[in-house]
Design a protein around this motif. Structure first.
Motif, short mmCIF file in Angstrom:
data_model
loop_
_atom_site.label_atom_id
_atom_site.label_comp_id
_atom_site.label_asym_id
_atom_site.label_seq_id
_atom_site.Cartn_x
_atom_site.Cartn_y
_atom_site.Cartn_z
N HIS A 1 0.81 -1.22 0.00
CA HIS A 1 0.00 0.00 0.00
C HIS A 1 0.84 1.28 0.00
O HIS A 1 0.67 2.13 -0.86
N SER B 1 1.44 3.50 -3.35
CA SER B 1 0.78 4.82 -3.34
C SER B 1 1.79 5.94 -3.54
O SER B 1 1.53 6.90 -4.26
N THR C 1 -4.53 3.92 -0.62
CA THR C 1 -5.38 2.73 -0.66
C THR C 1 -5.77 2.18 0.71
O THR C 1 -6.48 1.18 0.80
#
Length: 712
Positions: free
Chosen positions: A626, A630, A697
Motif C-alpha cells: 500500500h 501509493s 489505498t
C-alpha cells in the motif's frame, strides 16, 4: 422523515445495502419503542435461574435451593434430574446443542469471544429412527478436550495432552440461538489449571476463607465473603467498509500506521455527547443491550466516551466469576451486533494513535453472604459492633497493595496497555492507592491510638439559581490519576485494559487480600490484638497511600524513592509472576503451584511476543502493498527509505523469533514495537500526508473515526 422513510429512500435511490437495512430496521424499532416492550418481557428468559428455572426444576423433583447448592454436582441422581430440567427449558426455546464454555489463557485480541467450546447435539434417535432430545447428568457435569492445543506454558504436550472440563455450578447456564452454554473449568490431566476461571475460583475461595476467619475475630460470624466487581467496558465503533481497508485493524486490532485526522478530541465534544440516531451507533448499542438482557446481563449505562467513535457500557455489579463470564459474552455480542449494523467493534486498548484508548475499570469490593459491605465503614462497624473493624480490614488491604504492587502491575500488562498506561488517559505504572483526605486522616488517628468515628465531610453546592435546589456533595474531589482509588464502598482498578479477561486482575487482588486477612488472624491467634497488628501494618506500608496527582511527571521518581512498586515495562512486570515471593504467595494460598506460575508467565510472554510478531508482519505487508505503491503512483516520498525500513523491521523480527527464551523474545519484541516500529510509522505517516486521497489505498483516520461522514 422517519427511519422507515429514510430506508425507502435509500432503496429507491439504489444506495441501500444489507448493513443499511439492518440499521434502518433497528432504528425503526427504536422509533416505535418496541425495544422497550421486548426487553421487559425477555429479560433473563435465556438464563437458567430463579423464576425462569423453577417450573422446570419442580417438574424433575428439584427446587431452587437445589440449583443454588453446588452439592447437586456430587449426586448423580440429582445431576440427571438437573440435566432433564435444563434440557426441557433449553429445547422449548429452540436449543438443539450444548457445550461446555471455558476460557483458555492468552485469548485477548486473537480469539473471538476469548472462550472455547465444542458444540454437541442433544438430538438422538431411538431403535425405530424416531428423534428425541437427551442430556444426561454426566454430559452436563463433565467434558474432555485436548489440552496441548491451547496456550499452556509447557504444562501439556502432544504426547501428554489430556485435559478435562467440569461445570461451574455457581455461574448460570444460558442459551443463545440453538446453543446451551454451560460455564466450565478447564484443567490438565495432572490437575494444573489451563484456564482463567479455575484460579479465579480458587482465589475467591481463599479470600472467603480468610475473610470469614478475620471477621470472626472482629465479632462477626458469617457464612462466607463474596468478592463483587463491576466492569466498565469501553469500545470503538468504526465503519466496516473502512475497517476492511485496514489489514492492521483486521489482523491485530490496532493501527500500526496512520496520519492523525485534522480533528480528534481537542474540543472535548465527544464525552457524554448525544447518542444520535443519525448514525447506526445508537441502534447498535440498543440491540447489544437487548441481546444481553435476554441472557440476564443488565447493561445499565451506555454513553459516548472521550475519543471520536468511542463508547462505553457498564453493567450492574455482581460476584466476580459471574461478572467475568458475562463480560466475555458482552464483548462477543458487541462484535457480532456491530457487524449487523455495518460497523466493526474494536476492543483493543489503543487502536488509534493521538486519541484516548480504551479501558475496563474494575470496580472491586467485598461483602458477606448476608450482605454486609466490608468496604463501607458504617455497615461493617454496625454489623461487628467493633469500631476498629473497618481500619483493621483496610490495614490488610493497604499492606497487600504495598507488598504486591508488582502483581497488580503484572495483571494489567496486556499488550495493548503498552500504549495507554501513564499517558494521561490511564494511571501510571506506579502501584499506589488513593484514599482521600478524610479516610487518610481517619486511618492516621487509628494508627495514633485514637478510635474515631469515620465521618466523611460533605459540603453544600449551590447552582446560583433560586429554582435549582442546592445539593450535598463529598467534600473531596475525584482523583482519576490513581491506579487504585478508594471510592466510598469499593476500590476501582482503573488501569485494566479493555480487551482483557479480568480474571488475573482479580486473582491477584483477592490473593493479596486473603494473605493480608490471614496475617492479621495468625497474629491474633498467636496472642496479639487485632488493632495492634493493624496499626503495625499501616505504619509499615503507609508509603503506598498517595492522594496527589498521579500524572505529575515527578511522581514516578518520587514513588521509587519511597519504595513503591514502579514497573514501566509490561514485559518486566510479566516476569514478576515467577519470582520467589510470588510463587510462595500463590502456592501458600492454594491458587497456583510454582509450576503453574512459571507456565502462566510463559503464556503471558508468548502472547505478547505473538501480538508484536503479527503487528510487525502487518506493517511490512502494508508498506509493500500500500504505502510504497501509493507513493510511486503519486510520485512523492522517499521510496528507497521505505524499502530500507522494511529491511530493518524484517531483521528485528528475525532476532525476536530466534531469541533463546520467552523472556528475551518478549523484551526484544517490546523494543521492536515501541521504538523500531514507531520510527517506521513516522516515515509512513509522512508519506500519507503527501499522497492525494484518491491514490491512498488504506482507510485514513478521518474515515475511521467519524461515523457521520459515512452513508449507512
Amino acid at each position: 422523515f422517519t427511519a422507515l422513510a429514510a430506508a425507502t429512500y435509500m432503496k429507491k435511490s439504489g444506495r441501500a445495502s444489507k448493513s443499511s437495512r439492518h440499521s434502518r430496521q433497528a432504528a425503526k424499532t427504536l422509533v416505535e419503542t418496541k425495544e422497550t416492550e421486548t426487553t421487559k418481557t425477555s429479560h433473563a428468559q435465556n438464563q437458567f435461574r430463579g423464576a425462569v428455572a423453577e417450573p422446570y426444576l419442580m417438574k424433575h423433583g428439584l427446587t431452587l435451593a437445589d440449583l443454588d447448592d453446588s452439592s447437586w454436582c456430587l449426586d448423580m441422581l440429582k445431576a440427571d434430574a438437573m440435566a432433564g430440567a435444563v434440557m426441557d427449558w433449553a429445547t422449548e426455546r429452540g436449543a438443539t446443542v450444548f457445550c461446555h464454555w471455558f476460557q483458555p489463557m492468552a485469548s485477548a485480541g486473537v480469539r473471538m469471544g476469548q472462550t472455547a467450546m465444542v458444540q454437541i447435539s442433544m438430538l438422538n434417535f431411538d431403535a425405530d429412527g424416531r428423534p428425541f432430545y437427551k442430556l444426561t447428568g454426566k454430559q452436563l457435569l463433565q467434558g474432555e478436550t485436548d489440552g496441548s492445543s491451547y496456550p499452556n506454558g509447557g504444562l501439556r504436550a502432544t504426547h501428554s495432552a489430556g485435559a478435562y472440563l467440569r461445570i461451574d455450578p455457581s455461574s448460570p447456564i444460558f442459551l443463545r440461538g440453538d446453543t446451551l452454554f454451560i460455564p466450565a473449568c478447564f484443567v490438565a490431566y495432572t490437575g494444573e489449571a489451563l484456564d482463567e476461571k479455575t484460579p479465579l475460583l480458587r482465589a475467591s475461595e481463599a479470600v472467603s476463607k480468610e475473610g470469614t476467619r478475620l471477621l470472626k475475630h472482629l465479632g462477626l460470624e458469617t457464612a462466607g465473603v463474596i468478592n463483587n466487581i463491576g466492569l466498565e467496558q469501553e469500545i470503538f465503533l468504526v465503519p466496516r467498509e473502512a475497517y476492511y481497508k485496514r489489514p492492521d485493524l483486521q489482523l491485530t486490532g490496532r493501527t500500526v500506521m496512520g496520519k492523525e485526522a485534522p480533528r480528534g478530541q481537542e474540543m472535548s465534544d465527544h464525552y457524554m455527547g448525544p447518542l444520535s440516531a443519525a448514525t447506526p451507533a445508537l441502534a447498535c448499542m440498543a440491540e447489544i443491550q437487548e441481546e444481553c438482557y435476554k441472557i440476564g446481563i443488565p447493561l445499565k449505562t451506555r454513553h459516548r466516551e472521550v475519543a471520536p467513535n468511542q463508547f462505553e457500557f457498564a453493567p450492574e455489579f455482581g460476584p466476580v466469576h459471574v461478572q467475568t463470564d458475562q463480560n466475555l459474552m458482552v464483548m462477543q455480542i458487541i462484535e457480532e451486533v456491530a457487524a449487523k449494523h455495518g460497523m466493526a467493534a474494536l476492543l483493543h486498548e489503543k487502536p488509534f494513535k493521538g486519541v484516548n484508548g480504551s479501558g475496563k475499570h474494575n470496580n472491586w469490593s467485598f461483602c458477606t453472604k448476608e450482605g454486609v459491605q466490608l468496604l463501607k465503614p458504617a455497615d461493617l462497624i454496625k454489623a461487628t459492633g467493633n469500631p476498629e473493624s473497618f481500619p483493621i480490614v483496610m490495614a490488610a488491604l493497604v499492606a497487600g497493595i504495598d507488598k504486591h504492587g508488582d502483581l497488580m502491575r503484572m495483571a494489567i500488562s496486556s499488550p495493548g496497555n503498552d500504549f495507554r498506561l501513564g499517558a494521561c488517559e490511564a494511571p501510571p505504572a506506579v502501584m499506589s492507592t488513593y484514599l482521600g483526605q478524610d479516610m487518610t486522616e481517619y486511618l492516621q488517628k487509628f494508627v495514633d491510638g485514637e478510635t474515631a468515628e469515620y465521618k466523611p465531610k460533605t459540603t453544600e453546592l449551590s447552582f446560583g439559581v433560586s429554582m435549582i435546589a442546592p445539593i450535598k456533595i463529598p467534600a473531596e474531589d475525584r482523583n482519576r490519576t490513581s491506579p487504585f482509588p478508594y471510592g466510598g464502598a469499593r476500590f476501582e482498578f482503573r488501569a485494566a485494559g479493555s480487551s482483557q479477561n479480568v480474571s488475573l486482575i482479580n486473582i491477584c487482588l483477592n490473593t493479596l487480600s486473603a494473605e493480608g486477612f490471614k496475617i492479621i488472624s495468625d497474629r491474633v491467634e498467636a496472642g496479639e490484638k487485632a488493632a495492634d497488628v493493624a496499626r503495625d501494618l499501616l505504619k509499615t506500608h503507609w508509603k503506598v497511600i498517595f492522594n496527589g496527582n498521579g500524572y505529575d511527571p515527578s511522581w514516578p521518581e518520587t514513588a521509587v524513592e519511597k519504595g513503591i512498586w514502579r514497573i514501566d515495562s509490561g514485559v518486566e512486570a510479566m516476569c514478576q509472576l515467577s519470582s520467589e515471593k510470588n510463587k510462595e504467595l500463590f502456592s501458600s494460598m492454594g491458587i497456583f503451584t510454582p509450576a503453574e506460575c512459571e507456565a502462566r508467565e510463559t503464556v503471558l510472554l508468548e502472547h505478547y511476543t505473538g501480538m508484536v510478531d503479527m503487528e510487525c508482519k502487518a506493517m511490512v505487508e502494508m508498506i509493500q502493498q500500500h504505502v510504497i505503491p501509493s507513493a510511486k503512483n503519486a510520485a512523492v516520498g522517499d521510496v528507497a527509505s521505505l524499502e530500507k525500513e522494511v529491511q530493518i523491521l524484517t531483521a528485528a523480527l528475525n532476532e525476536v523469533e530466534n531469541a533463546e527464551s520467552p523472556q528475551k523474545a518478549a523484551a526484544l519484541a517490546r523494543t521492536l514495537r515501541l521504538e523500531t516500529m514507531e520510527t517506521t510509522r513516522a516515515a509512513c505517516d509522512a508519506v500519507e500526508a503527501l499522497v492525494p486521497p484518491n491514490l491512498w489505498t488504506l482507510a485514513s483516520y478521518r474515515e475511521l473515526l467519524f461515523l457521520d461522514s459515512h452513508e449507512f
